[in-house]
Design a protein around this motif. Structure first.
Motif, short mmCIF file in Angstrom:
data_model
loop_
_atom_site.label_atom_id
_atom_site.label_comp_id
_atom_site.label_asym_id
_atom_site.label_seq_id
_atom_site.Cartn_x
_atom_site.Cartn_y
_atom_site.Cartn_z
N MET A 92 2.92 -10.01 -1.98
CA MET A 92 3.55 -10.77 -0.72
C MET A 92 3.25 -10.48 0.65
SD MET A 92 4.83 -13.36 -2.36
CE MET A 92 5.85 -14.07 -1.15
N GLY A 93 3.11 -8.63 0.66
CA GLY A 93 3.00 -8.08 1.88
C GLY A 93 1.65 -8.66 2.23
N ALA A 94 0.81 -8.85 1.44
CA ALA A 94 -0.85 -9.04 2.00
C ALA A 94 -0.66 -10.62 2.48
CB ALA A 94 -1.58 -9.08 0.65
N LEU A 95 0.07 -11.37 1.91
CA LEU A 95 0.33 -12.75 2.06
C LEU A 95 0.70 -12.97 3.72
CD1 LEU A 95 0.18 -16.10 1.61
CD2 LEU A 95 2.35 -15.73 0.69
N PHE A 96 1.68 -12.19 3.86
CA PHE A 96 2.38 -12.40 5.19
C PHE A 96 2.15 -11.46 6.33
CE2 PHE A 96 5.50 -14.59 2.36
CZ PHE A 96 5.32 -15.75 2.69
N HIS A 97 1.31 -10.58 5.97
CA HIS A 97 1.11 -9.33 6.92
C HIS A 97 0.53 -9.85 8.21
CE1 HIS A 97 -3.40 -9.57 5.96
NE2 HIS A 97 -3.44 -8.78 7.14
N ASP A 98 -0.21 -10.89 8.25
CA ASP A 98 -0.84 -11.43 9.55
C ASP A 98 -0.31 -12.57 10.21
OD1 ASP A 98 -2.29 -9.34 10.49
OD2 ASP A 98 -4.05 -9.94 9.94
N ILE A 99 0.86 -13.25 9.36
CA ILE A 99 1.20 -14.58 9.60
C ILE A 99 1.79 -14.93 10.94
CG2 ILE A 99 3.64 -14.11 8.95
CD1 ILE A 99 1.90 -17.12 8.07
N GLY A 100 2.05 -13.61 11.72
CA GLY A 100 2.52 -13.71 13.13
C GLY A 100 1.20 -14.16 14.04
N LYS A 101 0.20 -14.09 13.39
CA LYS A 101 -1.05 -14.48 14.43
C LYS A 101 -1.08 -15.97 14.49
CE LYS A 101 -3.93 -10.53 13.64
NZ LYS A 101 -5.16 -9.92 13.04
N THR A 102 -0.40 -16.92 13.72
CA THR A 102 -0.34 -18.27 13.94
C THR A 102 0.41 -18.70 15.20
OG1 THR A 102 1.72 -18.23 12.72
CG2 THR A 102 -0.30 -18.78 11.48
N GLN A 103 1.19 -17.79 15.80
CA GLN A 103 1.83 -17.69 17.14
C GLN A 103 1.26 -16.95 18.14
OE1 GLN A 103 6.12 -17.38 16.15
NE2 GLN A 103 6.15 -19.13 14.81
N LEU A 129 11.99 -4.32 1.86
CA LEU A 129 10.73 -3.65 1.74
C LEU A 129 9.40 -4.52 2.21
CD1 LEU A 129 11.48 -2.25 -1.94
CD2 LEU A 129 10.99 -0.85 0.12
N LEU A 130 9.46 -5.86 1.94
CA LEU A 130 8.69 -6.88 2.43
C LEU A 130 8.59 -6.53 4.09
CD1 LEU A 130 6.52 -8.81 2.05
CD2 LEU A 130 8.42 -10.93 1.68
N LEU A 131 9.60 -6.70 5.06
CA LEU A 131 9.55 -6.66 6.19
C LEU A 131 8.72 -5.21 6.71
CD1 LEU A 131 12.85 -8.42 7.15
CD2 LEU A 131 10.48 -9.31 7.19
N HIS A 132 9.03 -4.10 5.93
CA HIS A 132 8.45 -2.94 6.08
C HIS A 132 7.04 -3.13 6.06
CE1 HIS A 132 7.68 1.28 6.47
NE2 HIS A 132 6.97 1.37 5.14
N LEU A 133 6.64 -3.83 5.14
CA LEU A 133 4.98 -3.90 4.86
C LEU A 133 4.32 -4.62 5.99
CD1 LEU A 133 4.79 -5.16 1.21
CD2 LEU A 133 4.13 -2.86 2.14
N ILE A 134 5.14 -5.62 6.47
CA ILE A 134 4.56 -6.20 7.81
C ILE A 134 4.40 -5.34 8.98
CG2 ILE A 134 5.01 -8.18 9.33
CD1 ILE A 134 6.19 -9.82 7.01
N ALA A 135 5.90 -4.55 9.26
CA ALA A 135 5.97 -3.86 10.37
C ALA A 135 5.06 -2.48 10.26
CB ALA A 135 7.49 -3.32 10.34
N ARG A 137 5.36 3.62 10.84
CA ARG A 137 4.28 3.84 9.76
C ARG A 137 4.59 3.78 8.44
NH1 ARG A 137 3.40 10.14 11.81
NH2 ARG A 137 5.60 9.94 11.64
N PRO A 138 3.65 3.55 7.42
CA PRO A 138 3.99 3.18 6.09
C PRO A 138 4.54 4.30 5.40
CG PRO A 138 1.67 2.70 6.68
CD PRO A 138 2.29 3.46 7.91
N LYS A 139 5.79 3.81 4.72
CA LYS A 139 6.69 4.78 4.03
C LYS A 139 6.98 4.41 2.57
CE LYS A 139 9.02 5.86 8.19
NZ LYS A 139 10.21 5.82 9.37
N THR A 140 6.14 3.67 2.05
CA THR A 140 6.29 3.30 0.62
C THR A 140 4.86 3.36 0.06
OG1 THR A 140 6.08 0.81 0.82
CG2 THR A 140 8.16 1.97 0.97
N LYS A 141 4.55 3.32 -1.00
CA LYS A 141 3.40 3.19 -1.77
C LYS A 141 2.57 1.97 -1.51
CE LYS A 141 5.01 4.89 -5.59
NZ LYS A 141 5.06 5.23 -7.25
N GLU A 142 3.32 0.80 -1.47
CA GLU A 142 2.80 -0.39 -1.33
C GLU A 142 2.49 -0.43 0.23
OE1 GLU A 142 5.79 -0.49 -4.77
OE2 GLU A 142 5.98 0.32 -2.61
N ALA A 143 3.17 0.01 1.13
CA ALA A 143 2.84 -0.12 2.39
C ALA A 143 1.35 0.86 2.75
CB ALA A 143 4.04 0.32 3.35
N PHE A 144 1.18 1.71 2.15
CA PHE A 144 0.01 2.44 2.33
C PHE A 144 -1.20 1.68 1.64
CE2 PHE A 144 2.33 6.28 3.02
CZ PHE A 144 1.48 6.95 3.71
#
Length: 311
Positions: free
Chosen positions: A181-192, A236-242, A255-262
Motif C-alpha cells: 500500500m505504501g508503494a501504491l501511494f508513495h508518489d500519489i501527490g505527484k498527480t497534483q 504507519l501508511l502515512l509514515h511510509l509516504i512521509a 526518516r524511515p523508522k520501520t522495516k517497511e519504510a526502509f
C-alpha cells in the motif's frame, strides 16, 4: 557521416552555458510528436532571434553526429513556432497503459486481503479526479519515468518489487500489505505536483508543499471516508509516504523508522536509478561499449556494456 535534420521539436529541457573561449551554447533535450527524445547542442546560440525556453515548439535545422559514442543533434539554427499543441510532443512510456493499469489492479487484488486496505484501494479508484491523472502522469519532471504514464509504470514496478521483497523475508519480518500500500501511494501527490498541461512543470501547490505532503493529504482524505479504519494502519501508511525519500535533505519530513519504510525507500531508489540508466541509453542512443553523457543528478556517466556472452 553527419545526417541533415530539419524537423519540429519541443524543447523539453534546456541548459545555457559558455565555452572556454566564452562562446554561449545551449544543451537541450528535444522531443518530437512521437514522444521520442533527442539530445541536442547549439553553439553561438546568441545569434537566434528569440530566447529558447522550456516547452517552446521550434523548427530545428542541424545534423546528427556521434560524440563519445552518443548520437546527438548539432543544431545550426532554430525557428520559434507559434500555435502548436505541446501535448503532442510530450514523451510517452513505451508500455501499454491499459495493460499496466489492469496488472496493477490484479497485483493489488492478489496481495491485499485486509478489508480496510481493500476499501482504501476502492476509494482511490473511485476518485476519478485523481485516478485519471495518476494513470497519465509522469513520475518526475526529468529525473526518472519522466513521460506520460510514467507514474503508473513506476508505481506498478514498486508494488511488484515490494511484494517480492516481503515474500522473501516472510510475514514474521515485515508486513507485505502495508508495504504494498505504501508503494501504491508513495508518489500519489505527484498527480497534483506536476502540471500535465504545462510540459511537466511544477504547480504552485507542488512548489509550496511537495508531493510527499500532498500525497499524505490525499490518502488521509480517503481514510477519513472509511469507517473504522485502524489508526495504527493509518499512521504507519502515512509514515511510509512521509519517509520514502529516506533523508531529510532529500525532502522527507521523517526518516524511515520501520522495516517497511526502509524497504519502500530502497525499492524506490532502485527503480528510479534503473530507469535513469535505461533512459540515458535510449535517449542518447548509446551503443554497446559506449558511455552516456555526464548525469548531473547522479554525478556520473553510465556504461552500456551490452550482453556478457554465455559459455
Amino acid at each position: 557521416m553527419d545526417l541533415g535534420v530539419k524537423k519540429k521539436y519541443m524543447i523539453f529541457s534546456i541548459v545555457t552555458n559558455t565555452t572556454k573561449d566564452n562562446r554561449p551554447f545551449i544543451r537541450m533535450t528535444l522531443t518530437d510528436t512521437d514522444g521520442a527524445s533527442m539530445n541536442a547542442i547549439m553553439f553561438d546560440s546568441n545569434k537566434l532571434s528569440f530566447s529558447p525556453e522550456r516547452s517552446q515548439i521550434v523548427e530545428v535545422t542541424g545534423a546528427l553526429q556521434q560524440y563519445n559514442g552518443v548520437t546527438q543533434l548539432k543544431v545550426s539554427d532554430m525557428t520559434l513556432l507559434e500555435g502548436e499543441d505541446t501535448n503532442e510532443f510530450l514523451p510517452k512510456s513505451d508500455k501499454d497503459a491499459k495493460a499496466m493499469e489492469d496488472e496493477l489492479k490484479s497485483v493489488l487484488q492478489k496481495h491485499i486481503k485486509s478489508s480496510y486496505f481493500k476499501n482504501l484501494c476502492n476509494a482511490f479508484y473511485a476518485d476519478k479526479d485523481v485516478y485519471n491523472i495518476f494513470v497519465k502522469s509522469p513520475a518526475a519532471k526529468s529525473v526518472h519515468h519522466a513521460y506520460i504514464n510514467g507514474l503508473l509504470e513506476h508505481t506498478l514496478s514498486m508494488v511488484k518489487l515490494s511484494a517480492l521483497i516481503c515474500d522473501f523475508y516472510g510475514k514474521d519480518v515485515c508486513n507485505k500489505e502495508l508495504t504494498v500500500m505504501g508503494a501504491l501511494f508513495h508518489d500519489i501527490g505527484k498527480t497534483q505536483e506536476i502540471d500535465l498541461e504545462n510540459s511537466f512543470e511544477y504547480t504552485d501547490e507542488g512548489k509550496l508543499l511537495g508531493h510527499l505532503i500532498m500525497g499524505m493529504n490525499i490518502v488521509d482524505k480517503y481514510i477519513a471516508s472509511i469507517p473504522d479504519f485502524p489508526k495504527k494502519a493509518r499512521d504507519l501508511l502515512l509514515h511510509l509516504i512521509a519517509s520514502h525519500h529516506g533523508l531529510l535533505e532529500y525532502g522527507s519530513p521523517k526518516r524511515p523508522k520501520t522495516k517497511e519504510a526502509f524497504i519502500l525507500h530502497y525499492v524506490d531508489n532502485i527503480d528510479a536509478k534503473i530507469n535513469a540508466f535505461n533512459n540515458a541509453f535510449e535517449k542518447e542512443n548509446v551503443i554497446e561499449g559506449g558511455w552516456s553523457q555526464y548525469d548531473r543528478i547522479l554525478e556520473r556517466q553510465f556504461y552500456n556494456h551490452g550482453l556478457i556472452p554465455e559459455e
